[in-house]
Every structure is written in C-alpha cells, then in structure tokens.
Write a protein that holds these residues in place. Structure first.
Motif, PDB file in Angstrom:
ATOM      1  N   TYR A 125       0.840  -1.198   0.000  1.00  0.00           N
ATOM      2  CA  TYR A 125       0.000   0.000   0.000  1.00  0.00           C
ATOM      3  C   TYR A 125       0.870   1.240   0.000  1.00  0.00           C
ATOM      4  N   LYS A 126       0.402   2.244  -0.691  1.00  0.00           N
ATOM      5  CA  LYS A 126       1.015   3.573  -0.624  1.00  0.00           C
ATOM      6  C   LYS A 126      -0.084   4.518  -0.186  1.00  0.00           C
ATOM      7  N   HIS A 142      -3.244   3.975  -2.551  1.00  0.00           N
ATOM      8  CA  HIS A 142      -2.964   3.159  -3.726  1.00  0.00           C
ATOM      9  C   HIS A 142      -2.751   1.737  -3.237  1.00  0.00           C
ATOM     10  N   ILE A 143      -3.527   0.817  -3.767  1.00  0.00           N
ATOM     11  CA  ILE A 143      -3.378  -0.599  -3.425  1.00  0.00           C
ATOM     12  C   ILE A 143      -2.614  -1.256  -4.561  1.00  0.00           C
ATOM     13  N   LEU A 144      -1.483  -1.849  -4.224  1.00  0.00           N
ATOM     14  CA  LEU A 144      -0.617  -2.450  -5.229  1.00  0.00           C
ATOM     15  C   LEU A 144      -0.580  -3.962  -5.059  1.00  0.00           C
ATOM     16  N   ASN A 145      -0.745  -4.667  -6.149  1.00  0.00           N
ATOM     17  CA  ASN A 145      -0.619  -6.124  -6.185  1.00  0.00           C
ATOM     18  C   ASN A 145       0.592  -6.430  -7.063  1.00  0.00           C
ATOM     19  N   ASP A 147       3.420  -4.933  -6.963  1.00  0.00           N
ATOM     20  CA  ASP A 147       3.963  -3.606  -7.281  1.00  0.00           C
ATOM     21  C   ASP A 147       3.282  -2.930  -8.468  1.00  0.00           C
ATOM     22  N   LYS A 148       2.067  -3.317  -8.778  1.00  0.00           N
ATOM     23  CA  LYS A 148       1.283  -2.674  -9.823  1.00  0.00           C
ATOM     24  C   LYS A 148      -0.011  -2.159  -9.191  1.00  0.00           C
ATOM     25  N   THR A 149      -0.325  -0.880  -9.416  1.00  0.00           N
ATOM     26  CA  THR A 149      -1.523  -0.302  -8.820  1.00  0.00           C
ATOM     27  C   THR A 149      -2.763  -0.969  -9.393  1.00  0.00           C
ATOM     28  N   HIS A 151      -5.925  -0.546  -7.443  1.00  0.00           N
ATOM     29  CA  HIS A 151      -7.031   0.298  -6.996  1.00  0.00           C
ATOM     30  C   HIS A 151      -6.467   1.582  -6.411  1.00  0.00           C
ATOM     31  N   GLU A 152      -7.225   2.655  -6.590  1.00  0.00           N
ATOM     32  CA  GLU A 152      -6.867   3.942  -6.012  1.00  0.00           C
ATOM     33  C   GLU A 152      -8.123   4.514  -5.369  1.00  0.00           C
TER      34      GLU A 152
END
Length: 180
Positions: A125-126, A142-145, A147-149, A151-152
């Motif tokens: 998460y960021k 920013h939810i990253l799976n 290291d790819k976003t 959901h925002e």
C-alpha cells in the motif's frame, strides 16, 4: 478473523450521450482556443524570422489546433477508461484465515460488480496525504498487487469519508493486516 468495511454502492448518472456531448464541447473549446493562441503567441515574439519550424506552425495553425485538441481529449478518455475498468471500491473484506483480501468494485459505466481477490503476501500500500487550496485535505490510498496499482481510493472525495470505521481501516492498512 474476518473484518469488513463497506460503503453504499456508488452509482453513476452518466450515459454515452452525456459523455459524447461533454467531449464534443471540450473539443470545440480547445480547438478554438489553440487556433487563436498559436498565431498570437508566435506573432508576439516574432520567432518566425529565426525558426522555420515555428513558421510552419504559424502557417498551419488549423492542423495543429486539431492535433492539440485531439491529444487532450485522448488523454482524458484514457484516464476515464482506466477509472471505469478498475471500478470504484465499495467494500473491503479482510480474511486473515485464508490470508486474502477481497475488494468489491462496481464499474460505473455498466453497474457490474466485480470481486477482486488478492493474497496478503502480494499486496502493498502507498498512502498519501495532501492539502491544497482547491480540494483541501485528501487521503489517497494506492493498493498495489505485485507492485502494480490495482485500486486507487481518495477517502476524502468519495463516500468513504462518511464511513464510521474509516480510521480503523486506514490504521489496519498502515500497520498490516494482522495487527488490528
């Protein structure tokens, strides 16, 4: 342990006619503004005497106005398409037993719901906080799976700001899934 956070499912009143009218008007405004601005900016600096590229630009202001307008419209369409394909998040289901996070989204263009399952180990998460004069205070996640976003969420500009457990959700995301 299972933990759930939910808001009312978002809906949209946009349809293809409304979107089409919006982009036609935007294209006309951009076209006229750039068609007038290109010759004025060039004539103001008398740059055509020095640079043949700027002279070509001034002689073909109509074509460059269309290109400028279309490029801005394409950029807006790309952003809207990305937003609608990802969907709007309206529910988080943390399942600590299976180590999975289920994020329910709704596509605002066709009102289709989608369940997105992610393993805890692949998630990161960021969390951003910003404050400006136009939008005020914002908390953006920013939810990253891998290291790819994926959901925002802007908590303060969506219905998430009215969720009574929003602070617990933010704390859970910041500290990790198992600590809350």
């Amino acid at each position: 342990m299972k933990d759930s956070y939910e808001i009312e499912k978002p809906s949209s009143d946009l349809n293809y006619l409304t979107i089409g009218i919006k982009y036609i008007v935007l294209f006309i405004v951009l076209f006229l503004a750039s068609w007038i601005a290109i010759p004025l900016l060039i004539a103001n600096g008398r740059a055509t005497r020095i640079n043949p590229v700027i002279e070509f630009l001034a002689e073909n202001a109509f074509i460059f106005s269309i290109l400028i307008s279309l490029s801005v419209i394409v950029w807006f369409i790309y952003r809207i398409r990305k937003k609608y394909t990802l969907g709007e998040v309206f529910k988080f289901d943390f399942n600590d037993f299976d180590q999975k996070l289920n994020i329910k989204t709704v596509n605002l263009s066709n009102n289709q719901e989608k369940d997105n399952y992610y393993n805890y180990k692949n998630l990161s998460y960021k969390f951003y906080k910003s404050k400006d004069a136009l939008f005020g205070k914002q908390r953006i996640l920013h939810i990253l799976n891998n290291d790819k976003t994926v959901h925002e969420i802007n908590f303060d500009r969506t219905a998430w700001c009215r969720n009574e457990r929003i602070d617990k959700l933010i704390e859970k995301i910041k500290t990790g899934h198992n600590n809350v």
